[in-house]
Design a protein around this motif. Structure first.
Motif, PDB file in Angstrom:
ATOM      1  N   ILE A 298      -4.127  64.494  16.855  1.00 35.91           N
ATOM      2  CA  ILE A 298      -5.468  64.775  17.406  1.00 35.91           C
ATOM      3  C   ILE A 298      -6.429  64.980  16.250  1.00 35.91           C
ATOM      4  CG2 ILE A 298      -7.009  65.957  18.841  1.00 35.91           C
ATOM      5  CD1 ILE A 298      -4.364  66.552  20.645  1.00 35.91           C
ATOM      6  N   VAL A 299      -7.432  63.956  16.257  1.00 33.95           N
ATOM      7  CA  VAL A 299      -8.330  64.026  15.091  1.00 33.95           C
ATOM      8  C   VAL A 299      -9.681  64.706  16.036  1.00 33.95           C
ATOM      9  CG1 VAL A 299      -9.700  63.043  13.333  1.00 33.95           C
ATOM     10  CG2 VAL A 299      -7.294  62.070  13.970  1.00 33.95           C
ATOM     11  N   ASP A 300     -10.169  65.805  15.118  1.00 38.81           N
ATOM     12  CA  ASP A 300     -11.531  66.279  15.560  1.00 38.81           C
ATOM     13  C   ASP A 300     -12.664  65.479  14.894  1.00 38.81           C
ATOM     14  OD1 ASP A 300     -13.894  67.541  16.273  1.00 38.81           O
ATOM     15  OD2 ASP A 300     -13.001  69.775  16.036  1.00 38.81           O
ATOM     16  N   LYS A 301     -13.514  64.938  15.421  1.00 37.97           N
ATOM     17  CA  LYS A 301     -14.444  63.743  14.690  1.00 37.97           C
ATOM     18  C   LYS A 301     -15.927  64.324  15.425  1.00 37.97           C
ATOM     19  CE  LYS A 301     -13.750  59.662  13.499  1.00 37.97           C
ATOM     20  NZ  LYS A 301     -13.201  58.328  13.385  1.00 37.97           N
ATOM     21  N   GLU A 302     -16.739  64.823  14.711  1.00 34.39           N
ATOM     22  CA  GLU A 302     -17.698  65.148  15.230  1.00 34.39           C
ATOM     23  C   GLU A 302     -17.894  65.791  16.507  1.00 34.39           C
ATOM     24  OE1 GLU A 302     -20.057  61.490  15.013  1.00 34.39           O
ATOM     25  OE2 GLU A 302     -20.170  61.483  12.829  1.00 34.39           O
ATOM     26  N   ASN A 303     -17.143  66.829  16.585  1.00 34.59           N
ATOM     27  CA  ASN A 303     -16.777  67.655  17.780  1.00 34.59           C
ATOM     28  C   ASN A 303     -16.357  66.957  18.864  1.00 34.59           C
ATOM     29  OD1 ASN A 303     -17.847  70.106  16.409  1.00 34.59           O
ATOM     30  ND2 ASN A 303     -20.003  69.221  16.828  1.00 34.59           N
ATOM     31  N   LYS A 304     -15.776  65.950  18.709  1.00 33.88           N
ATOM     32  CA  LYS A 304     -15.056  65.073  19.583  1.00 33.88           C
ATOM     33  C   LYS A 304     -13.733  64.704  19.125  1.00 33.88           C
ATOM     34  CE  LYS A 304     -15.310  60.558  22.200  1.00 33.88           C
ATOM     35  NZ  LYS A 304     -15.916  59.326  22.261  1.00 33.88           N
ATOM     36  N   GLU A 305     -12.810  64.973  20.435  1.00 35.15           N
ATOM     37  CA  GLU A 305     -11.298  64.642  19.916  1.00 35.15           C
ATOM     38  C   GLU A 305     -10.850  63.293  20.037  1.00 35.15           C
ATOM     39  OE1 GLU A 305      -8.739  67.458  21.683  1.00 35.15           O
ATOM     40  OE2 GLU A 305      -9.230  69.299  20.397  1.00 35.15           O
ATOM     41  N   VAL A 306     -10.146  62.731  19.125  1.00 36.13           N
ATOM     42  CA  VAL A 306      -9.481  61.364  19.312  1.00 36.13           C
ATOM     43  C   VAL A 306      -7.822  61.477  19.091  1.00 36.13           C
ATOM     44  CG1 VAL A 306      -9.671  59.184  18.279  1.00 36.13           C
ATOM     45  CG2 VAL A 306     -11.702  60.359  18.350  1.00 36.13           C
ATOM     46  N   GLU A 307      -7.307  60.937  20.232  1.00 37.16           N
ATOM     47  CA  GLU A 307      -5.939  60.741  20.060  1.00 37.16           C
ATOM     48  C   GLU A 307      -5.345  59.467  19.434  1.00 37.16           C
ATOM     49  OE1 GLU A 307      -4.121  62.162  23.509  1.00 37.16           O
ATOM     50  OE2 GLU A 307      -5.503  63.777  23.827  1.00 37.16           O
ATOM     51  N   TYR A 308      -4.235  59.894  18.489  1.00 40.00           N
ATOM     52  CA  TYR A 308      -3.539  58.786  18.114  1.00 40.00           C
ATOM     53  C   TYR A 308      -2.097  58.907  18.487  1.00 40.00           C
ATOM     54  CZ  TYR A 308      -7.539  57.618  15.137  1.00 40.00           C
ATOM     55  OH  TYR A 308      -8.776  57.127  14.740  1.00 40.00           O
ATOM     56  N   ASN A 309      -1.715  58.249  19.477  1.00 38.93           N
ATOM     57  CA  ASN A 309      -0.223  58.396  19.898  1.00 38.93           C
ATOM     58  C   ASN A 309       0.416  57.168  20.204  1.00 38.93           C
ATOM     59  OD1 ASN A 309      -0.885  61.147  20.885  1.00 38.93           O
ATOM     60  ND2 ASN A 309      -2.103  60.381  22.643  1.00 38.93           N
ATOM     61  N   PRO A 310       1.688  57.132  20.083  1.00 39.75           N
ATOM     62  CA  PRO A 310       2.572  56.131  19.941  1.00 39.75           C
ATOM     63  C   PRO A 310       2.193  55.052  21.306  1.00 39.75           C
ATOM     64  CG  PRO A 310       3.994  57.935  19.633  1.00 39.75           C
ATOM     65  CD  PRO A 310       2.503  58.335  19.891  1.00 39.75           C
ATOM     66  N   ALA A 311       2.359  53.632  20.829  1.00 42.37           N
ATOM     67  CA  ALA A 311       1.998  52.768  22.012  1.00 42.37           C
ATOM     68  C   ALA A 311       3.243  51.747  22.172  1.00 42.37           C
ATOM     69  CB  ALA A 311       0.789  51.804  21.477  1.00 42.37           C
ATOM     70  N   PHE A 312       3.174  51.460  23.295  1.00 47.22           N
ATOM     71  CA  PHE A 312       4.586  50.729  23.948  1.00 47.22           C
ATOM     72  C   PHE A 312       3.921  49.395  24.486  1.00 47.22           C
ATOM     73  CE2 PHE A 312       5.711  55.047  23.619  1.00 47.22           C
ATOM     74  CZ  PHE A 312       7.073  55.080  23.436  1.00 47.22           C
ATOM     75  N   LYS A 313       4.884  48.307  24.223  1.00 49.94           N
ATOM     76  CA  LYS A 313       4.531  47.098  25.106  1.00 49.94           C
ATOM     77  C   LYS A 313       5.906  46.655  25.626  1.00 49.94           C
ATOM     78  CE  LYS A 313       2.543  42.508  23.994  1.00 49.94           C
ATOM     79  NZ  LYS A 313       1.996  41.682  22.995  1.00 49.94           N
ATOM     80  N   SER A 314       5.543  46.332  27.079  1.00 51.17           N
ATOM     81  CA  SER A 314       6.841  45.823  27.815  1.00 51.17           C
ATOM     82  C   SER A 314       8.055  46.772  27.582  1.00 51.17           C
ATOM     83  CB  SER A 314       7.480  44.505  27.245  1.00 51.17           C
ATOM     84  OG  SER A 314       6.387  43.472  27.221  1.00 51.17           O
ATOM     85  N   GLY A 315       7.888  48.062  27.562  1.00 48.53           N
ATOM     86  CA  GLY A 315       8.722  49.125  27.588  1.00 48.53           C
ATOM     87  C   GLY A 315       9.340  49.376  26.055  1.00 48.53           C
ATOM     88  N   VAL A 316       8.925  48.760  25.066  1.00 47.83           N
ATOM     89  CA  VAL A 316       9.306  48.821  23.656  1.00 47.83           C
ATOM     90  C   VAL A 316       8.152  49.483  22.725  1.00 47.83           C
ATOM     91  CG1 VAL A 316      10.349  47.633  21.684  1.00 47.83           C
ATOM     92  CG2 VAL A 316      10.947  46.825  23.939  1.00 47.83           C
ATOM     93  N   GLN A 317       8.326  50.527  22.050  1.00 48.27           N
ATOM     94  CA  GLN A 317       7.418  50.957  21.132  1.00 48.27           C
ATOM     95  C   GLN A 317       7.202  50.066  20.300  1.00 48.27           C
ATOM     96  OE1 GLN A 317       8.211  54.754  19.871  1.00 48.27           O
ATOM     97  NE2 GLN A 317       6.378  54.686  18.419  1.00 48.27           N
ATOM     98  N   ASN A 318       5.655  49.725  19.695  1.00 46.24           N
ATOM     99  CA  ASN A 318       5.476  48.724  18.888  1.00 46.24           C
ATOM    100  C   ASN A 318       4.377  49.323  17.998  1.00 46.24           C
ATOM    101  OD1 ASN A 318       3.327  48.854  20.762  1.00 46.24           O
ATOM    102  ND2 ASN A 318       2.895  46.761  20.421  1.00 46.24           N
ATOM    103  N   LYS A 319       3.938  50.610  18.098  1.00 48.32           N
ATOM    104  CA  LYS A 319       3.205  51.215  17.208  1.00 48.32           C
ATOM    105  C   LYS A 319       3.276  52.471  17.240  1.00 48.32           C
ATOM    106  CE  LYS A 319      -1.480  49.768  17.825  1.00 48.32           C
ATOM    107  NZ  LYS A 319      -2.716  49.842  18.566  1.00 48.32           N
ATOM    108  N   ASP A 320       3.162  53.264  16.065  1.00 52.45           N
ATOM    109  CA  ASP A 320       3.628  54.768  15.698  1.00 52.45           C
ATOM    110  C   ASP A 320       2.582  55.203  14.760  1.00 52.45           C
ATOM    111  OD1 ASP A 320       4.918  57.121  16.059  1.00 52.45           O
ATOM    112  OD2 ASP A 320       5.903  56.704  14.260  1.00 52.45           O
ATOM    113  N   TYR A 321       2.418  56.468  14.482  1.00 48.58           N
ATOM    114  CA  TYR A 321       1.524  56.876  13.614  1.00 48.58           C
ATOM    115  C   TYR A 321       2.191  58.000  12.692  1.00 48.58           C
ATOM    116  CZ  TYR A 321      -2.411  54.841  16.424  1.00 48.58           C
ATOM    117  OH  TYR A 321      -2.965  54.112  16.963  1.00 48.58           O
TER     118      TYR A 321
END
Length: 398
Positions: A298-321
């Protein structure tokens, strides 16, 4: 006639024990033993809280961490027993910790360790020998230090390794690998190895049993780590060898916070199994925090929280942080974390930060080579051969 313990000889035996192989790789047990000896000499009645605040300082909470103290006391008793069965079997002065007690007692085998009516005893020959050796050692170290300073200031060394400079200039480096504690569950007549989410160390195991006294789980004598560990260790070993440096290895489940007093710290692996390292990771950040529920950040940017979470496509994870955190510790040592809950994320950032050309490009985002930072990278193509690793958020630590 009243007798009084000769403190010089007590410290001679204390140094002998702390320098033995049984204790030399366990700094917290050494610190605990020295603390208990000092309190015993001064006549201080020791309790659990007093030990807890001495060992864990700001990270000690007497309502939550009492089991940690008992674990270290138990381990210290075992190490003392082992020492007196081997190297210390002829020692005339015994440091004794009775079961269930926190106060250390001195058991005497020879009255020569006493002095009566404050009459000084002849100096121990071994003590004289130790003083001479220490004086000689300090002399050699002094000459070595002077030569090192001359060489250091006579050359204009280009800091081409950036965040790695201290790791390559200092040979005392410690690499901590994330691992999973294993417990045995009893199902009928069978024992099944499992991973409990809330048990990541021996102290966690003891706390769990206190809360679940009827549970039949047993702590395994081994732990588990994922494939990022051997691949990342291979990459780091080659990188350090190229730069004529090295590091020691430690599993997170065995890592003690005191070890950072004398070492630069590397951490590789997941944050969900962090135990001791959790007291350090991102503690200098005002921008980032871990999103444990979704294995992201979770990133606090200008008093607003932005989430960076793993993403999945067709049940398979294709993005991580993955997070890379470079910080200075309290003792001016350095810490460098490579953290992702996915193996590929950790391996990707380790590969990039051991590439000189890539480092040169990354450091264009920073004010200078000595800047401390927290950098979040998006790693995509987790199931593919080609992995991309792009900087998405950067916090520069002033």
């Amino acid at each position: 006639m009243r007798t009084q313990l000769n403190n010089e000889i007590v410290y001679e035996y204390l140094n002998r024990i702390c320098g033995d192989r049984i204790f030399e790789k366990s700094p917290r047990n050494v610190r605990l033993l020295k603390f208990l000896v000092e309190q015993s000499i001064n006549g201080v009645d020791v309790n659990e809280s007093l030990i807890g605040f001495e060992l864990f300082e700001k990270n000690y909470n007497p309502e939550k961490n009492d089991s940690k103290v008992r674990v270290y006391m138990f381990n210290l008793r075992k190490k003392l027993d082992e020492y007196y069965e081997e190297a210390g079997k002829e020692d005339k002065l015994i440091f004794q910790l009775s079961k269930g007690q926190y106060n250390l007692q001195f058991k005497i085998r020879d009255t020569l360790v006493f002095k009566e009516n404050n009459t000084p005893l002849p100096e121990s020959p071994k003590l004289k020998q130790r003083i001479f050796k220490n004086a000689y050692l300090y002399y050699i170290l002094g000459i070595g230090t002077m030569l090192t300073l001359v060489l250091h200031f006579s050359k204009a060394i280009k800091n081409e390794h950036y965040c790695w400079n201290d790791f390559f200039n200092n040979k005392t480096n410690l690499c901590v690998m994330a691992d999973h504690t294993i417990v045995w569950h009893k199902y009928g007549s069978r024992l099944i190895p499992t991973i409990e989410q809330n048990i990541n160390s021996e102290a966690d195991y003891i706390s769990y049993l206190q809360e679940h006294p009827n549970d039949s789980i047993k702590l395994a004598d081994y732990t588990l780590f994922s494939k990022m560990a051997p691949f990342s260790i291979k990459t780091l070993t080659e990188w350090f060898l190229q730069n004529k440096s090295n590091f020691s290895l430690r599993l997170e489940s065995r890592f003690e916070i005191d070890e950072i007093r004398d070492n630069n710290l590397l951490y590789i692996g997941q944050f969900k199994t962090m135990n001791t390292s959790d007291a350090i990771f991102l503690k200098n950040s005002t921008m980032f925090k871990v999103n444990s529920n979704l294995n992201g950040f979770i990133v606090d940017k200008e008093n607003k929280e932005v989430e960076y979470n793993p993403a999945f496509k067709s049940g398979v994870q294709n993005k991580d942080y993955a997070m890379v955190s470079f910080m200075q510790l309290e003792n001016r040592r350095k810490a460098l974390f490579f953290v992702s809950n996915n193996d590929i994320g950790t391996m990707a950032v380790v590969n990039n930060f051991t590439d000189k050309e890539w480092l040169k490009g990354f450091y264009k985002n920073l004010p200078d080579y000595s800047s401390y930072f927290n950098a979040l990278f998006e790693v995509s193509g987790v199931r593919r051969t080609e992995i991309s690793c792009e900087l998405v958020e950067l916090e520069i630590i002033e």
